[in-house]
Design an enzyme around this catalytic site. Structure first.
Site: not given
Length: 237
Positions: A12-13
């Site tokens: 993810g981020s």
């Protein structure tokens, strides 16, 4: 199952730290470069949205602190697929983590690496890596841009493990400052532990399932470095 080394995840981020570092290192952007995150990004039949939508132009710094998928995609597309693949390769994210564990797992890489993959990889989707490989890459940011292979062997106080420079000192310092800002003013506010001067990046990724992703099942993570002005620890939760 050793989840730190044997399991691989779409992170993810947290990967946005590497995307920002890529842009600064290649010179395709500065901290003040602007990106249009006012509407979803449509690319190759896919639509990329922001979870924390600002619906406006964002500077590169704001893309990071507001964790914009749209902005991150635009940053990576500007740098290009070849540069992205090369930079992640330098960070040893395209291979098994170089640690003394037989179960250290190979990452899951895209079959092709075109524009859509470049965009989604910029925010940690479409590539799955082990936690130890991820935090070793963050340790390179903490270590002034020098990647040192992770080890389980004891290291003497006067012993130095030879590393490889993977980004400039200035790039590493700029990304670390953004990670600190992400804790003080962005999505990582819960990590603001008084006295520790934590810098970090949050990550949330939907779990893959048959035919796509399950929006109700998430992998949440946080990559931290502290103290940010004299890094001693890198921790991935």
């Amino acid at each position: 199952l050793n989840r730190s080394a044997q399991s691989v995840y779409e992170m993810g981020s947290t990967f946005k730290a590497f995307t920002v570092a890529l842009a600064l290192e290649t010179g395709t952007a500065t901290l003040e470069s602007g990106y249009d995150a006012s509407s979803p990004l449509r690319l190759g039949g896919h639509t990329i949205n922001d979870f924390h939508a600002e619906d406006r132009w964002l500077t590169l710094s704001e893309v990071f602190t507001h964790s914009s998928n749209i902005g991150s995609s635009l940053i990576a597309l500007e740098a290009g697929s070849d540069a992205q693949r090369g930079f992640l390769g330098d960070l040893r994210l395209l291979e098994r983590a170089p640690i003394e564990l037989l179960e250290s797992a190979d990452p899951l890489l895209p079959r092709q690496w075109a524009q859509t993959e470049t965009a989604t990889i910029s925010y940690g989707h479409g590539i799955a890596v082990s936690p130890i490989a991820t935090i070793a890459a963050f340790a390179a940011i903490a270590n002034d841009g020098v990647y040192v292979p992770p080890t389980l062997q004891p290291v003497a106080a006067n012993e130095t493990i030879v590393g490889a420079r993977v980004m400039s000192s200035q790039t590493a310092q700029d990304v670390l400052a953004l990670m600190r800002e992400n804790v003080t003013d962005g999505t990582g506010g819960s990590a603001e532990a008084q006295g520790y001067r934590v810098a970090g990046k949050t990550g949330t990724a939907e779990k893959p399932h048959r035919g796509g992703y399950d929006s109700s099942r998430l992998i949440s993570s946080f990559s931290a470095v502290f103290p940010y002005d004299d890094p001693q620890y890198a921790v991935l939760v």
